[in-house]
Enzyme design. Structure first.
Site, PDB file in Angstrom:
ATOM      1  N   CYS A 292       0.839  -1.211   0.000  1.00  0.00           N
ATOM      2  CA  CYS A 292       0.000   0.000   0.000  1.00  0.00           C
ATOM      3  C   CYS A 292       0.869   1.255   0.000  1.00  0.00           C
ATOM      4  CB  CYS A 292      -0.924  -0.037   1.219  1.00  0.00           C
ATOM      5  SG  CYS A 292      -1.751   1.518   1.577  1.00  0.00           S
TER       6      CYS A 292
ATOM      7  N   CYS B 125       0.078   3.893   2.679  1.00  0.00           N
ATOM      8  CA  CYS B 125       0.492   3.411   4.003  1.00  0.00           C
ATOM      9  C   CYS B 125       1.932   3.830   4.300  1.00  0.00           C
ATOM     10  CB  CYS B 125       0.377   1.892   4.085  1.00  0.00           C
ATOM     11  SG  CYS B 125      -1.303   1.254   3.895  1.00  0.00           S
TER      12      CYS B 125
END
Length: 296
Positions: A31, A34
């Site tokens: 991600c 993230c």
């Protein structure tokens, strides 16, 4: 900062949040956002000097925890206090916005110098008939609008109109295996169909009295309760299965419980910059009950 797994979740998140706020960061290695929000949260944990603890949960490796919290996208950040989620946000917010979020909740918050925001004026609630009419028009004018179609099917089920719901659902039925919202709609539609085909048949209560582990009877009763739109009673019955056998029938009780939560969850009001508004009290309560059973 601590990495949280199913084994240490109770101690490092639930128990720890009784004495210190715990900020839970659901992330994954693939991600991109993230990787942006992660260092910001770690920096703020140091900057705030013990006013909160950062816990990181890899949503790929800890899928049971992610499911228990109903995580739909990452990054999702949830603040836990006194054993319960109190607020959260999704996406990679800039540091200033994360500070504003934290200062709303943490002891000795430093938001006194922030400019006051004008309260949003909530729109007057529409009656169910008006909402259905609006959604039906949206689907008719744009049949490819999956969001409108999902909301329309959900509203029809809430109104106790399963035949119309099944017809409206048919164009997206093939997506049930790919998207949770469609899977949940399909499970509830199936419950209505089951109840209609078993009307007046089967003494589920009698079977349960005779054998508390007759999970087929409990599941049948739960589906009848769903069709009667007795949502919380249905979830209570599904919890009875989960407390005795969490993995029964390939996790069917938990998946059906989540489907009911998805159906009864009301639309969330607009809030500032990606913050998650508080859950509906009933939804929040039953989500916590599911978490406590699944994680026990």
């Amino acid at each position: 900062m601590i990495d949280v797994t199913l084994e240490n979740f109770e101690a490092e998140v639930i128990a720890a949040s009784m004495t210190q706020p715990v900020l839970v960061d659901f992330w994954a290695t693939w991600c991109g956002p993230c990787k942006v929000i992660g260092p910001i949260l770690e920096k703020l944990e140091a900057d705030y000097g013990g006013r909160f603890k950062l816990a990181k949960i890899d949503s790929d490796e800890q899928q049971q925890l992610a499911a228990a919290f109903g995580i739909r996208s990452i990054p999702t950040v949830i603040l836990m206090m006194n054993g319960q989620p109190v607020d959260g946000f999704m996406g990679a917010l800039p540091e200033g916005k994360v500070r504003e979020f934290l200062d709303k909740h943490l002891p000795e918050g430093g938001d006194a110098d922030l400019p006051e925001e004008e309260p949003e004026v909530e729109a007057a609630p529409q009656d169910a008939g008006a909402v259905l009419e609006k959604l039906q028009h949206a689907v008719a004018t744009d049949p490819a609008n999956d969001d409108a179609r999902a909301d329309y099917v959900k509203a029809l089920l809430q109104a106790g109109r399963p035949h119309e719901a099944a017809q409206a659902f048919e164009p997206v039925a093939g997506k049930a295996a790919l998207e949770r919202r469609f899977e949940s709609l399909e499970r509830v539609i199936d419950a209505f169909a089951f109840a209609a085909s078993h009307e007046g048949q089967g003494d589920f209560d009698g079977r349960i009295v005779a054998n508390k582990r007759d999970f087929e009877a409990r599941f049948g009763k739960a589906r009848q309760l769903i069709a009667a739109r007795r949502w919380t009673e249905a979830m209570d019955e599904l919890l009875e299965i989960l407390m005795r056998d969490k993995a029964w029938h390939e996790d069917l009780a938990r998946k059906t419980y989540i489907a009911v939560l998805d159906i009864i969850e009301p639309p969330r009001p607009k809030v500032a910059d990606g913050q998650i508004p508080p859950d509906d009290p009933t939804v929040a309560s039953y989500r916590r009950r599911l978490s406590s059973v699944v994680l026990s």
